[in-house]
Enzyme design. Structure first.
Site, mmCIF file in Angstrom:
data_model
loop_
_atom_site.group_PDB
_atom_site.id
_atom_site.type_symbol
_atom_site.label_atom_id
_atom_site.label_comp_id
_atom_site.label_asym_id
_atom_site.label_seq_id
_atom_site.Cartn_x
_atom_site.Cartn_y
_atom_site.Cartn_z
ATOM 1 N N GLU A 94 0.817 -1.221 0.000
ATOM 2 C CA GLU A 94 0.000 0.000 0.000
ATOM 3 C C GLU A 94 0.850 1.270 0.000
ATOM 4 O OE1 GLU A 94 -3.945 -0.507 2.286
ATOM 5 O OE2 GLU A 94 -2.495 -1.712 3.371
ATOM 6 N N SER A 99 -5.986 -2.902 1.525
ATOM 7 C CA SER A 99 -6.235 -2.572 0.122
ATOM 8 C C SER A 99 -6.469 -3.808 -0.740
ATOM 9 C CB SER A 99 -5.087 -1.747 -0.472
ATOM 10 O OG SER A 99 -5.082 -0.452 0.084
ATOM 11 N N TYR A 145 -9.010 1.805 -6.236
ATOM 12 C CA TYR A 145 -8.166 2.951 -6.593
ATOM 13 C C TYR A 145 -8.267 3.420 -8.040
ATOM 14 C CZ TYR A 145 -6.542 1.832 -1.993
ATOM 15 O OH TYR A 145 -6.510 1.572 -0.649
ATOM 16 N N ARG A 148 -11.384 3.084 10.749
ATOM 17 C CA ARG A 148 -12.544 2.875 9.878
ATOM 18 C C ARG A 148 -12.953 1.429 10.053
ATOM 19 N NH1 ARG A 148 -10.844 2.414 4.570
ATOM 20 N NH2 ARG A 148 -11.519 0.267 4.733
ATOM 21 N N ASP A 151 -15.224 -1.735 9.075
ATOM 22 C CA ASP A 151 -15.909 -2.239 7.879
ATOM 23 C C ASP A 151 -16.813 -3.417 8.222
ATOM 24 O OD1 ASP A 151 -14.207 -0.398 6.738
ATOM 25 O OD2 ASP A 151 -13.030 -1.853 5.608
ATOM 26 N N GLU A 164 -13.577 -5.897 9.642
ATOM 27 C CA GLU A 164 -12.256 -5.495 10.146
ATOM 28 C C GLU A 164 -12.273 -4.055 10.635
ATOM 29 O OE1 GLU A 164 -9.191 -4.751 7.394
ATOM 30 O OE2 GLU A 164 -10.515 -3.886 5.886
ATOM 31 N N ASN A 187 -9.694 -0.832 10.424
ATOM 32 C CA ASN A 187 -8.480 -0.288 9.815
ATOM 33 C C ASN A 187 -8.008 0.877 10.669
ATOM 34 O OD1 ASN A 187 -8.151 -1.733 7.097
ATOM 35 N ND2 ASN A 187 -10.313 -1.162 7.103
ATOM 36 N N GLY A 212 -7.407 4.922 4.490
ATOM 37 C CA GLY A 212 -7.072 5.837 3.394
ATOM 38 C C GLY A 212 -7.467 7.258 3.788
HETATM 39 P P1 ATP Z 1 -8.883 -2.542 3.361
HETATM 40 O O1 ATP Z 1 -8.385 -1.862 2.137
HETATM 41 O O2 ATP Z 1 -10.267 -2.092 3.725
HETATM 42 O O3 ATP Z 1 -7.923 -2.519 4.494
HETATM 43 P P2 ATP Z 1 -8.355 -5.420 3.321
HETATM 44 O O4 ATP Z 1 -7.230 -5.639 2.377
HETATM 45 O O5 ATP Z 1 -8.052 -5.412 4.762
HETATM 46 O O6 ATP Z 1 -9.125 -4.088 2.933
HETATM 47 P P3 ATP Z 1 -10.859 -6.949 3.455
HETATM 48 O O7 ATP Z 1 -11.583 -5.729 3.796
HETATM 49 O O8 ATP Z 1 -10.828 -8.037 4.452
HETATM 50 O O9 ATP Z 1 -9.354 -6.605 2.991
HETATM 51 O O10 ATP Z 1 -11.446 -7.558 2.106
HETATM 52 C C1 ATP Z 1 -11.425 -6.801 0.919
HETATM 53 C C2 ATP Z 1 -12.746 -6.919 0.195
HETATM 54 O O11 ATP Z 1 -12.982 -8.286 -0.172
HETATM 55 C C3 ATP Z 1 -13.965 -6.526 0.994
HETATM 56 O O12 ATP Z 1 -14.175 -5.146 0.984
HETATM 57 C C4 ATP Z 1 -15.059 -7.309 0.259
HETATM 58 O O13 ATP Z 1 -15.398 -6.699 -0.986
HETATM 59 C C5 ATP Z 1 -14.367 -8.604 -0.066
HETATM 60 N N1 ATP Z 1 -14.536 -9.619 0.987
HETATM 61 C C6 ATP Z 1 -13.624 -9.901 1.940
HETATM 62 N N2 ATP Z 1 -14.028 -10.913 2.707
HETATM 63 C C7 ATP Z 1 -15.239 -11.288 2.257
HETATM 64 C C8 ATP Z 1 -16.161 -12.307 2.628
HETATM 65 N N3 ATP Z 1 -15.900 -13.151 3.622
HETATM 66 N N4 ATP Z 1 -17.319 -12.407 1.922
HETATM 67 C C9 ATP Z 1 -17.585 -11.548 0.898
HETATM 68 N N5 ATP Z 1 -16.747 -10.585 0.492
HETATM 69 C C10 ATP Z 1 -15.579 -10.451 1.154
HETATM 70 MG MG MG Z 2 -8.120 -3.772 6.051
HETATM 71 MG MG MG Z 3 -11.533 -3.719 4.193
HETATM 72 MG MG MG Z 4 -6.590 -1.160 5.418
#
Ligand code: ATP
Ligand code: MG
Ligand code: MG
Ligand code: MG
Length: 323
Positions: free
Chosen positions: A15, A162, A232, A271, A273, A286, A288, A292
């Protein structure tokens, strides 16, 4: 009174570019004199004009100074580690700042590490009765455990952001390559039950341990999931603020988010989610701890819609760091 701020951006994680984009917005609006330091992708640091040049370029492959960089740390009142992902959002830089005795924006060592690690976050939340999506996890070199749910699956590195390293798979056979991809980014990987037809809702929190909650936002997009490109590429995702949900759903979301924040001991900001299933079930996905932060990112926009402008938000974060 004016404070001297050290903004740290870039970083070694996937990221890096996102962090630099966030830093552009923060530097422009920060109501205090601010110096910039950039961590290049190779882990070395850039300071002064070289750091500014990296910000303009949007990325820095190689830095000049091995860690720790020759900064006059004692000249700063507050550090703002505007870093996403590992080696930045995970307690590592926070530990260094603690050792320096320099106040900083955002979660401390323990909460940052806990929130960065999806396995530990989910374990902690589940133990407190906060609903999370079913999952299993494995370390590098271990076999895949029995999966107590059916496809689709989401395969994720334990410590990521991300959507870096995350895949959605529709068959058991496709798990192999997805696991391989996730293990490129981390030593531990989660396989989650993939939820179908869920809405993605987010809430912004601000405060130390006890947080204020913003209005709820929603993300909508056309792609298979909210992956890196969707996040993005301008125009690929639509942010609905406030989210078109019933007031009781919004209230429940804010309440669960604040409970999780307090439970995990987060400071400054997060944030949070969520997934809202068609049957009304709500899952916390999660927290964060360094979301962002461009002026068009969800976190600042949620606060703007709640009556707190970008610059005033930065001021609040600096004050919370000093508290
Ligand atoms: P961020 O950029 O918010 O930190 P991240 O890399 O930590 O994201 P997650 O938020 O866990 O990752 O997952 C990314 C995306 O994948 C989610 O926003 C959603 O669109 C999809 N996703 C993740 N887990 C699931 C799930 N168990 N069921 C359905 N969709 C999911
Ligand atoms: Mg995350
Ligand atoms: Mg996320
Ligand atoms: Mg994040």
């Amino acid at each position: 009174s004016k404070l001297r701020i050290l903004l740290i951006a870039g970083g070694r994680s996937g990221e890096h570019e996102v962090s630099l984009a966030s830093a552009r917005g923060v530097l422009e609006a920060m109501p205090h004199p601010t110096d910039l330091a950039v961590i290049a992708k190779d882990g070395r640091w850039l300071t002064g004009t070289a750091a500014r040049a990296a910000l303009e370029a949007g990325r820095a492959q190689r830095g000049e100074h091995p860690f720790p960089p020759p900064l006059s740390w004692h000249r700063y009142d507050v550090a703002f580690p505007l870093l996403h992902g590992r080696w930045g959002e995970d307690g590592t830089i926070q530990g260094f700042l603690e050792m320096l005795g320099l106040p900083y924006v955002g979660a401390g060592v323990g909460a940052a590490a806990l929130c960065m690690d999806k396995e530990l976050t989910k374990r902690t939340l589940a133990h407190a009765g906060i609903p999370v999506v079913p999952w299993v996890s494995l370390w590098r070199g271990e076999g895949l455990p029995e999966l107590p749910f059916s496809p689709p699956y989401f395969v994720k590195p334990a410590n990521t952001g991300s959507s870096v390293g995350i895949s959605k798979v529709r068959t058991r056979e496709a798990l192999g390559p997805a696991l391989e991809e996730a293990f490129r980014w981390d030593d531990r990987v989660l396989v989650e039950q993939g939820l179908e037809g869920v809405r993605e809702l987010e809430v912004a929190l601000l405060g130390n341990v006890t947080a204020e909650a913003s209005v709820v936002g929603e993300v909508r997009y056309q792609s298979e999931f909210y992956d890196y490109a969707t996040k993005y590429t301008p125009g690929r995702a639509e942010l609905l603020i406030p989210a078109p949900v019933d007031a009781d759903v919004a209230r429940r979301l804010q309440e669960v988010a604040r409970t999780a924040y307090r439970l995990l001991g987060v400071r400054g900001l997060a944030r949070v989610d969520f997934f809202l299933a068609p049957d009304g079930a709500l899952y916390l996905n999660e927290l964060n701890t360094m979301p962002g932060f461009t002026p068009t990112s969800m976190y600042p926009k949620l606060w703007q819609a709640s009556g707190l402008e970008y610059e005033a938000l930065l001021e609040r974060l600096v004050r919370l760091a000093l508290e």
